[in-house]
Design an enzyme around this catalytic site. Structure first.
Site, PDB file in Angstrom:
ATOM      1  N   LYS A   1       0.857  -1.201   0.000  1.00 23.04           N
ATOM      2  CA  LYS A   1       0.000   0.000   0.000  1.00 23.04           C
ATOM      3  C   LYS A   1       0.886   1.242   0.000  1.00 23.04           C
ATOM      4  O   LYS A   1       0.677   2.169  -0.793  1.00 23.04           O
ATOM      5  CB  LYS A   1      -0.896   0.016   1.236  1.00 23.04           C
TER       6      LYS A   1
ATOM      7  N   ARG B   1      -4.498  10.371   4.052  1.00 26.77           N
ATOM      8  CA  ARG B   1      -3.300  11.156   4.324  1.00 26.77           C
ATOM      9  C   ARG B   1      -2.448  11.268   3.059  1.00 26.77           C
ATOM     10  O   ARG B   1      -1.855  12.307   2.782  1.00 26.77           O
ATOM     11  CB  ARG B   1      -2.509  10.458   5.446  1.00 26.77           C
TER      12      ARG B   1
ATOM     13  N   ARG C   1      -0.297  15.355  12.257  1.00 25.25           N
ATOM     14  CA  ARG C   1       0.464  14.954  11.054  1.00 25.25           C
ATOM     15  C   ARG C   1       0.665  16.181  10.176  1.00 25.25           C
ATOM     16  O   ARG C   1       0.032  16.362   9.163  1.00 25.25           O
ATOM     17  CB  ARG C   1      -0.251  13.810  10.352  1.00 25.25           C
ATOM     18  N   PRO C   2       1.556  17.058  10.634  1.00 24.31           N
ATOM     19  CA  PRO C   2       1.796  18.306   9.897  1.00 24.31           C
ATOM     20  C   PRO C   2       2.522  18.059   8.580  1.00 24.31           C
ATOM     21  O   PRO C   2       2.996  16.959   8.307  1.00 24.31           O
ATOM     22  CB  PRO C   2       2.677  19.087  10.857  1.00 24.31           C
TER      23      PRO C   2
ATOM     24  N   ARG D   1      -8.822  -0.128   4.602  1.00 18.16           N
ATOM     25  CA  ARG D   1      -7.945   0.871   3.973  1.00 18.16           C
ATOM     26  C   ARG D   1      -6.595   0.256   3.603  1.00 18.16           C
ATOM     27  O   ARG D   1      -5.944   0.722   2.672  1.00 18.16           O
ATOM     28  CB  ARG D   1      -7.717   2.045   4.928  1.00 18.16           C
TER      29      ARG D   1
ATOM     30  N   ASP E   1       4.662   1.169  11.977  1.00 20.74           N
ATOM     31  CA  ASP E   1       3.426   0.528  11.492  1.00 20.74           C
ATOM     32  C   ASP E   1       3.253  -0.888  12.023  1.00 20.74           C
ATOM     33  O   ASP E   1       2.209  -1.505  11.774  1.00 20.74           O
ATOM     34  CB  ASP E   1       3.401   0.510   9.963  1.00 20.74           C
TER      35      ASP E   1
ATOM     36  N   ASP F   1       4.919  20.474   7.709  1.00 22.33           N
ATOM     37  CA  ASP F   1       5.924  21.552   7.788  1.00 22.33           C
ATOM     38  C   ASP F   1       7.228  21.210   7.078  1.00 22.33           C
ATOM     39  O   ASP F   1       7.852  22.072   6.448  1.00 22.33           O
ATOM     40  CB  ASP F   1       6.194  21.920   9.253  1.00 22.33           C
TER      41      ASP F   1
HETATM   42  C1  EPZ Z   1       4.122   7.215   5.894  1.00 19.06           C
HETATM   43  O1  EPZ Z   1       3.346   8.271   6.458  1.00 19.06           O
HETATM   44  C2  EPZ Z   1       3.214   5.990   5.887  1.00 19.06           C
HETATM   45  N1  EPZ Z   1       2.058   6.248   5.039  1.00 19.06           N
HETATM   46  C3  EPZ Z   1       2.771   5.666   7.315  1.00 19.06           C
HETATM   47  O2  EPZ Z   1       1.982   4.465   7.273  1.00 19.06           O
HETATM   48  C4  EPZ Z   1       4.014   5.410   8.157  1.00 19.06           C
HETATM   49  O3  EPZ Z   1       3.626   5.184   9.496  1.00 19.06           O
HETATM   50  C5  EPZ Z   1       4.948   6.622   8.088  1.00 19.06           C
HETATM   51  O4  EPZ Z   1       5.271   6.916   6.710  1.00 19.06           O
HETATM   52  C6  EPZ Z   1       6.249   6.396   8.845  1.00 19.06           C
HETATM   53  O5  EPZ Z   1       6.916   5.281   8.334  1.00 19.06           O
HETATM   54  C7  EPZ Z   1       2.199   6.178   3.687  1.00 19.06           C
HETATM   55  O6  EPZ Z   1       3.280   5.923   3.177  1.00 19.06           O
HETATM   56  C8  EPZ Z   1       0.969   6.428   2.873  1.00 19.06           C
HETATM   57  P1  EPZ Z   1       6.177  10.670   7.952  1.00 19.06           P
HETATM   58  P2  EPZ Z   1       3.916   9.792   6.442  1.00 19.06           P
HETATM   59  O7  EPZ Z   1       6.051  11.916   7.163  1.00 19.06           O
HETATM   60  O8  EPZ Z   1       4.653  10.051   5.196  1.00 19.06           O
HETATM   61  C9  EPZ Z   1       6.177  13.834  11.457  1.00 19.06           C
HETATM   62  C10 EPZ Z   1       0.134   3.074   7.683  1.00 19.06           C
HETATM   63  O9  EPZ Z   1      -0.299   2.562   8.731  1.00 19.06           O
HETATM   64  N2  EPZ Z   1       6.187  14.822  10.367  1.00 19.06           N
HETATM   65  O10 EPZ Z   1       7.431   9.854   7.853  1.00 19.06           O
HETATM   66  O11 EPZ Z   1       2.799  10.674   6.822  1.00 19.06           O
HETATM   67  C11 EPZ Z   1       4.847  13.118  11.533  1.00 19.06           C
HETATM   68  O12 EPZ Z   1       3.940  13.883  12.300  1.00 19.06           O
HETATM   69  C12 EPZ Z   1       0.592   4.521   7.684  1.00 19.06           C
HETATM   70  O13 EPZ Z   1       0.246   2.464   6.581  1.00 19.06           O
HETATM   71  C13 EPZ Z   1       6.335  16.174  10.686  1.00 19.06           C
HETATM   72  O14 EPZ Z   1       6.467  16.542  11.851  1.00 19.06           O
HETATM   73  O15 EPZ Z   1       4.954   9.707   7.668  1.00 19.06           O
HETATM   74  C14 EPZ Z   1       5.195  11.821  12.192  1.00 19.06           C
HETATM   75  O16 EPZ Z   1       5.240  12.022  13.594  1.00 19.06           O
HETATM   76  C15 EPZ Z   1       0.406   5.183   9.042  1.00 19.06           C
HETATM   77  N3  EPZ Z   1       6.314  17.093   9.685  1.00 19.06           N
HETATM   78  C16 EPZ Z   1       6.601  11.527  11.658  1.00 19.06           C
HETATM   79  O17 EPZ Z   1       7.110  12.776  11.178  1.00 19.06           O
HETATM   80  C17 EPZ Z   1       6.160  16.726   8.373  1.00 19.06           C
HETATM   81  O18 EPZ Z   1       6.179  17.620   7.492  1.00 19.06           O
HETATM   82  C18 EPZ Z   1       6.640  10.526  10.524  1.00 19.06           C
HETATM   83  O19 EPZ Z   1       5.874  11.046   9.483  1.00 19.06           O
HETATM   84  C19 EPZ Z   1       6.014  15.363   8.073  1.00 19.06           C
HETATM   85  C20 EPZ Z   1       6.036  14.425   9.074  1.00 19.06           C
END
Ligand code: EPZ
Length: 417
Positions: A24, A94, A123-124, A398, A307, A126
């Protein structure tokens, strides 16, 4: 209408062999990146999931035409236009934020509604925004739920504050057509990010890694040509069944998965006393007698995947000694623990760490609140004595293809209500 609940008679060890779906979290960025293409793209091994269908509906709204049969998506991208992607489309998942990069990269402007997704923490975006700005874009911020970004050209260097998967993917996609090099540092190295890179390279994108620092370098090209690509297996689906196999004292073989993508989990299962055998494209997890607790801290790849945190949390209740489980990636990913307590689980959360004791789970009604949490509640029901009702299957659809059917195939006494 798909069922929202399952009923489980716990205590049956999972036994047998199942195949693993396409990823996915590789399919979603790859599908979003097809907005960069002008020809036909053929994708194999795409899982048929609610989130995948939601992403396809956004691409169709933008003008793409597609067919999706037996895991194969055929996309004709020539009709894709740069339209505002309204919130009613983007608040369903997301991963809709992954349209920012390709639309900005192709049209130098985009307007995309803010994303939705699991309630597993703030989930910002930024890091996405600061990356776009550093590379020369104007980010107008969020106005009435829409993100508006403009850029003449994207070039330069950017070091991510933390290796965000989505931000890395967005910045790569935004830079594919730049006129000059873009260099990214402290980028995410998850296998799903590498799959996106390999897919874009198959369409002619110039993406490479600098040997010494391992910087990610994107050199702009004029267009991407049509391509055919096979999406990698879903390592998180596979890891979920690995945990369920050991938790139910079973013996399960998973076909069509690369064990290297799950090395941190498999090492933990071995440390706990589980049996783990692997081949090039298969994993076997089996019960070898009492197993002990352990300490897990989630981290970015190749650390322990966030995950799989709820899943190993449930497994830890079946161990003969205490475990510590720390969630260092997301802010609120322990909501399933409240439900575990209802099943007589012995656990308590202090800050970012859950302290989990050996527990005799006893079935009752529980709720899943997010994708991985719902799968974990079902796992808990499989390990509980008596009958467990799990509701919240809309979250499960999902991200897991045929989750209940695969468990039935492995002998679980589980049925839709
Ligand atoms: C991807 O989400 C995955 N989703 C998530 O899987 C997975 O948990 C995550 O990566 C971490 O491995 C998809 O690929 C569709 P991140 P993503 O940006 O990209 C913070 C599942 O169950 N952050 O690496 O949203 C954020 O808040 C899902 O399949 C910022 O602060 O993850 C989080 O605490 C859940 N600012 C951490 O980083 C930003 O601009 C990781 O987020 C972006 C992220």
């Amino acid at each position: 209408m798909r069922s929202e609940q399952v009923i489980i008679n716990g205590g049956v060890p999972l036994k047998g062999k199942i195949s693993i779906q396409g990823s996915k979290n590789a399919s979603l960025p790859i599908l979003a990146s097809t907005a960069l293409f002008e020809g036909e793209v053929v994708l194999h091994n795409v899982p048929d999931l609610v989130d995948i269908r939601a992403m396809l509906s956004i691409l169709e709204y933008l003008g793409a035409r597609y067919t999706f049969e037996k895991g194969c998506v055929r996309l004709d991208c020539k009709g894709i236009q740069n339209k505002e992607v309204p919130e009613e489309y983007t608040n369903r998942l997301r991963a809709s934020s992954l349209l920012l990069g390709p639309l900005l990269g192709r049209y130098k402007e985009c307007q995309v509604g803010m994303p939705g997704g699991c309630k597993i923490g703030v989930r910002p975006l930024d890091i996405h925004f600061s990356g776009f700005k550093k590379l020369g874009a104007l980010v107008d911020g969020v106005e009435s739920g829409l993100v508006h970004i403009r850029a003449q050209d994207l070039k330069g260097e950017f070091t991510l504050d933390m290796p965000s998967v989505g931000a890395t993917e967005n910045l790569i996609m935004a830079a594919v057509f730049g006129t000059e090099r873009v260099v990214l540092r402290n980028y995410a190295k998850e296998p799903e990010v590498m799959d996106l890179i390999h897919f874009l390279q198959s369409g002619g994108a110039k993406i490479s890694f600098e040997e010494d620092h391992g910087d990610l370098v994107i050199e702009g090209v004029k267009t991407l040509h049509g391509t055919t690509y096979q999406v990698q297996p879903d390592r998180i689906e596979a890891g979920t069944y690995c945990c369920a196999a050991l938790a139910t004292k079973g013996d399960v073989t998973l076909a069509g998965v690369n064990p290297k993508s799950l090395s941190s989990l498999l090492e933990k299962l071995r440390t706990m006393g589980g049996g783990v055998d692997t081949g090039d494209d298969w994993i076997r997890v089996y019960y070898r007698g009492d197993f002990i607790g352990t300490t897990v801290k989630t981290a970015v790849y190749p650390g322990f995947p966030t995950d799989l945190q709820p899943q190993i949390g449930v497994l830890m209740t079946q161990a003969k000694s205490a475990s510590h489980l720390t969630e260092d990636v997301f802010d609120h990913r322990f909501r399933y623990i409240d439900e575990l307590l209802r099943l007589n689980g012995e656990a308590k959360v202090e800050g970012r760490t859950a302290y989990i004791e050996p527990s005799h789970l006893s079935g009752c009604r529980v709720e899943g609140y997010d994708l991985r949490g719902t799968a974990s509640m079902i796992m808990a029901g499989l390990c509980s004595s008596g009958v467990t009702h799990v509701s919240g299957l809309r979250h499960l659809y999902r991200g897991y293809e045929a989750f209940i059917e695969k468990l039935q195939h492995l002998g679980a006494d589980i049925a839709y209500l």
